[in-house]
Write an enzyme that holds these catalytic residues in place. Structure first.
Site, PDB file in Angstrom:
ATOM      1  N   LYS A 208     -29.020   4.730  10.683  1.00  0.00           N
ATOM      2  CA  LYS A 208     -29.869   5.828  10.198  1.00  0.00           C
ATOM      3  C   LYS A 208     -30.581   6.521  11.359  1.00  0.00           C
ATOM      4  CE  LYS A 208     -32.317   3.093   7.486  1.00  0.00           C
ATOM      5  NZ  LYS A 208     -31.634   1.807   7.694  1.00  0.00           N
TER       6      LYS A 208
ATOM      7  N   ARG B  88     -33.496  -9.054   5.484  1.00  0.00           N
ATOM      8  CA  ARG B  88     -33.554  -7.589   5.318  1.00  0.00           C
ATOM      9  C   ARG B  88     -32.310  -7.094   4.568  1.00  0.00           C
ATOM     10  NH1 ARG B  88     -34.036  -6.005  11.337  1.00  0.00           N
ATOM     11  NH2 ARG B  88     -33.845  -3.866  10.626  1.00  0.00           N
TER      12      ARG B  88
ATOM     13  N   ARG C 164     -36.856  -5.650  18.848  1.00  0.00           N
ATOM     14  CA  ARG C 164     -37.719  -5.707  17.674  1.00  0.00           C
ATOM     15  C   ARG C 164     -37.818  -7.142  17.177  1.00  0.00           C
ATOM     16  NH1 ARG C 164     -35.867  -0.821  13.739  1.00  0.00           N
ATOM     17  NH2 ARG C 164     -36.178  -2.478  12.218  1.00  0.00           N
TER      18      ARG C 164
ATOM     19  N   ARG D 276     -29.639  -4.685  19.967  1.00  0.00           N
ATOM     20  CA  ARG D 276     -30.473  -3.466  19.966  1.00  0.00           C
ATOM     21  C   ARG D 276     -31.711  -3.641  20.843  1.00  0.00           C
ATOM     22  NH1 ARG D 276     -32.428  -0.700  14.515  1.00  0.00           N
ATOM     23  NH2 ARG D 276     -33.133  -2.791  13.992  1.00  0.00           N
TER      24      ARG D 276
ATOM     25  N   ARG E 130     -37.286   3.495  -0.400  1.00  0.00           N
ATOM     26  CA  ARG E 130     -36.473   2.295  -0.316  1.00  0.00           C
ATOM     27  C   ARG E 130     -36.477   1.491  -1.606  1.00  0.00           C
ATOM     28  NH1 ARG E 130     -36.669   1.324   5.391  1.00  0.00           N
ATOM     29  NH2 ARG E 130     -35.541  -0.520   6.003  1.00  0.00           N
TER      30      ARG E 130
HETATM   31  P1  G5P Z   1     -36.767   0.311   9.541  1.00  0.00           P
HETATM   32  O1  G5P Z   1     -37.242   0.536  10.886  1.00  0.00           O
HETATM   33  O2  G5P Z   1     -36.473   1.473   8.650  1.00  0.00           O
HETATM   34  P2  G5P Z   1     -34.145  -0.683   8.886  1.00  0.00           P
HETATM   35  O3  G5P Z   1     -34.004  -2.130   8.701  1.00  0.00           O
HETATM   36  O4  G5P Z   1     -33.937   0.116   7.672  1.00  0.00           O
HETATM   37  O5  G5P Z   1     -35.497  -0.613   9.670  1.00  0.00           O
HETATM   38  P3  G5P Z   1     -33.008  -0.081  11.278  1.00  0.00           P
HETATM   39  O6  G5P Z   1     -32.947  -1.523  11.635  1.00  0.00           O
HETATM   40  O7  G5P Z   1     -33.995   0.803  11.949  1.00  0.00           O
HETATM   41  O8  G5P Z   1     -33.147   0.041   9.765  1.00  0.00           O
HETATM   42  P4  G5P Z   1     -30.958   1.943  11.489  1.00  0.00           P
HETATM   43  O9  G5P Z   1     -31.984   2.953  11.809  1.00  0.00           O
HETATM   44  O10 G5P Z   1     -30.154   2.145  10.219  1.00  0.00           O
HETATM   45  O11 G5P Z   1     -31.528   0.467  11.491  1.00  0.00           O
HETATM   46  O12 G5P Z   1     -29.911   1.794  12.658  1.00  0.00           O
HETATM   47  P5  G5P Z   1     -29.976   2.247  14.210  1.00  0.00           P
HETATM   48  O13 G5P Z   1     -31.252   1.808  14.818  1.00  0.00           O
HETATM   49  O14 G5P Z   1     -29.564   3.679  14.313  1.00  0.00           O
HETATM   50  O15 G5P Z   1     -28.754   1.364  14.757  1.00  0.00           O
HETATM   51  C1  G5P Z   1     -28.864  -0.031  14.828  1.00  0.00           C
HETATM   52  C2  G5P Z   1     -28.299  -0.514  16.181  1.00  0.00           C
HETATM   53  O16 G5P Z   1     -26.886  -0.313  16.182  1.00  0.00           O
HETATM   54  C3  G5P Z   1     -28.830   0.250  17.407  1.00  0.00           C
HETATM   55  O17 G5P Z   1     -28.918  -0.661  18.490  1.00  0.00           O
HETATM   56  C4  G5P Z   1     -27.760   1.309  17.671  1.00  0.00           C
HETATM   57  O18 G5P Z   1     -27.719   1.731  19.033  1.00  0.00           O
HETATM   58  C5  G5P Z   1     -26.512   0.533  17.285  1.00  0.00           C
HETATM   59  N1  G5P Z   1     -25.392   1.334  16.781  1.00  0.00           N
HETATM   60  C6  G5P Z   1     -25.405   2.464  16.041  1.00  0.00           C
HETATM   61  N2  G5P Z   1     -24.164   2.876  15.773  1.00  0.00           N
HETATM   62  C7  G5P Z   1     -23.312   1.967  16.351  1.00  0.00           C
HETATM   63  C8  G5P Z   1     -21.896   1.829  16.429  1.00  0.00           C
HETATM   64  O19 G5P Z   1     -21.120   2.634  15.909  1.00  0.00           O
HETATM   65  N3  G5P Z   1     -21.411   0.737  17.108  1.00  0.00           N
HETATM   66  C9  G5P Z   1     -22.239  -0.176  17.718  1.00  0.00           C
HETATM   67  N4  G5P Z   1     -21.681  -1.218  18.370  1.00  0.00           N
HETATM   68  N5  G5P Z   1     -23.576  -0.076  17.670  1.00  0.00           N
HETATM   69  C10 G5P Z   1     -24.104   0.976  16.993  1.00  0.00           C
HETATM   70  O20 G5P Z   1     -37.763  -0.639   8.758  1.00  0.00           O
HETATM   71  C11 G5P Z   1     -38.247  -1.812   9.344  1.00  0.00           C
HETATM   72  C12 G5P Z   1     -39.092  -2.563   8.342  1.00  0.00           C
HETATM   73  O21 G5P Z   1     -40.207  -1.757   7.956  1.00  0.00           O
HETATM   74  C13 G5P Z   1     -40.520  -1.930   6.586  1.00  0.00           C
HETATM   75  C14 G5P Z   1     -39.581  -3.030   6.087  1.00  0.00           C
HETATM   76  O22 G5P Z   1     -40.223  -4.269   6.254  1.00  0.00           O
HETATM   77  C15 G5P Z   1     -38.384  -2.897   7.032  1.00  0.00           C
HETATM   78  O23 G5P Z   1     -37.638  -4.096   7.140  1.00  0.00           O
HETATM   79  N6  G5P Z   1     -40.303  -0.663   5.872  1.00  0.00           N
HETATM   80  C16 G5P Z   1     -40.555  -0.470   4.570  1.00  0.00           C
HETATM   81  N7  G5P Z   1     -41.027  -1.307   3.597  1.00  0.00           N
HETATM   82  C17 G5P Z   1     -41.144  -0.799   2.365  1.00  0.00           C
HETATM   83  N8  G5P Z   1     -40.778   0.464   2.028  1.00  0.00           N
HETATM   84  C18 G5P Z   1     -40.316   1.328   2.960  1.00  0.00           C
HETATM   85  N9  G5P Z   1     -39.954   2.593   2.608  1.00  0.00           N
HETATM   86  C19 G5P Z   1     -40.190   0.871   4.291  1.00  0.00           C
HETATM   87  N10 G5P Z   1     -39.746   1.450   5.445  1.00  0.00           N
HETATM   88  C20 G5P Z   1     -39.826   0.504   6.395  1.00  0.00           C
HETATM   89 MG    MG Z   2     -34.108   2.870  12.097  1.00  0.00          MG
END
Ligand code: G5P
Ligand code: MG
Length: 228
Positions: free
Chosen positions: A20, A172, A161, A128, A94
């Site tokens: 995302k 998660r 993180r 990451r 979410r």
């Molecule tokens: P976050 O911060 O929203 P998540 O768990 O939804 O956390 P996250 O982990 O931030 O999502 P993302 O944004 O979907 O993941 O993914 P990203 O960061 O772009 O990519 C992940 C990794 O993969 C990176 O290192 C990237 O470089 C790599 N990558 C990307 N594409 C590729 C690929 O093609 N290949 C490879 N090899 N690598 C790749 O929320 C965190 C916490 O906050 C709370 C919750 O506790 C949550 O767990 N929270 C909420 N709680 C309640 N309600 C809400 N609305 C909430 N929002 C947040």
């Molecule tokens: Mg994110």
């Protein structure tokens, strides 16, 4: 009163680590939209040790969602400051109650669902690294920093993180299945859901780019949709 142009009210949904943040950062380079990530906002509060940040940490470190009332209040008040812009919300809503609360403020008209298999995700998150101040995201294999351990723009140190530990990642992913999958159903019924499946962001992004071009003009100077 004049006719208001249709503002993009987009949400990007996907499991933790589905890309995302990566897709959003590409989208803001191409389109005049504001990206608002609930996770980035919560991490900012945690870094500053605000009251919300201290509460949030107890949930995030356990891989649990923040209670709906807290996150909804935080995000809706933040959204009031950017109401006049095209928006891309990342990580919010979410849960179905969050989606219903958001709908009272404005009607979401585009939902981008990143459908990436869980096995792919588990590998990614352990590699990451992030720059906490800006939210810039790196991956040791996929998009490594130019200098190991340092942010490309500021040169400041990168950190991992706390919630990227394998056991927290599992929690998660489970919470995503139980609480966020119903949000996809909610938006599907509303007729605004667009799903993009795959295992690589570089393959998914051109499709998302093409889709967004049907909604907004691409304002970047680039000819193609490849990442920079
Ligand atoms: P976050 O911060 O929203 P998540 O768990 O939804 O956390 P996250 O982990 O931030 O999502 P993302 O944004 O979907 O993941 O993914 P990203 O960061 O772009 O990519 C992940 C990794 O993969 C990176 O290192 C990237 O470089 C790599 N990558 C990307 N594409 C590729 C690929 O093609 N290949 C490879 N090899 N690598 C790749 O929320 C965190 C916490 O906050 C709370 C919750 O506790 C949550 O767990 N929270 C909420 N709680 C309640 N309600 C809400 N609305 C909430 N929002 C947040
Ligand atoms: Mg994110």
């Amino acid at each position: 009163m004049g006719v208001r142009p249709l503002l993009l009210r987009a949400v990007i949904v996907g499991a933790p680590g589905s890309g995302k943040g990566t897709v959003s950062s590409r989208a803001v380079k191409h389109f005049a939209l504001k990206h608002l990530s609930s996770g980035d906002l919560l991490r900012e509060h945690m870094n500053k040790r605000t009251e919300i940040g201290i509460i949030a940490k107890t949930y995030i470190d356990q891989g649990r969602l923040i209670p709906d009332d807290i996150i909804t209040q935080l995000m809706l008040s933040e959204l009031k400051t950017v109401e006049q812009h095209h928006l891309l919300l990342d990580g919010f809503p979410r849960t179905v109650p969050q989606a219903e609360a958001l709908e009272k403020m404005f009607s979401v008209n585009t939902v981008i669902d990143l459908d990436v298999p869980f096995e792919t995700i588990q590998q990614r998150l352990t590699a990451r690294w992030i720059h906490p101040a800006s939210g810039r995201v790196y991956n040791l294999e996929f998009n490594p920093p130019k200098v190991p351990g340092s942010d490309d723009i500021t040169g400041e140190p990168l950190v991992q993180r706390d919630d990227d530990k394998p056991e927290t990642v599992m929690k998660r992913l489970k919470s995503y299945e139980a609480e966020t999958k119903p949000v996809l159903e909610y938006y599907k019924r509303k007729g605004v859901l667009e799903s993009f499946s795959g295992t690589e962001t570089n393959k998914i992004w051109p499709h998302v780019h093409h889709f967004l071009q049907t909604k907004l003009p691409d304002v970047s100077q680039k000819e193609d949709a490849t990442p920079s």
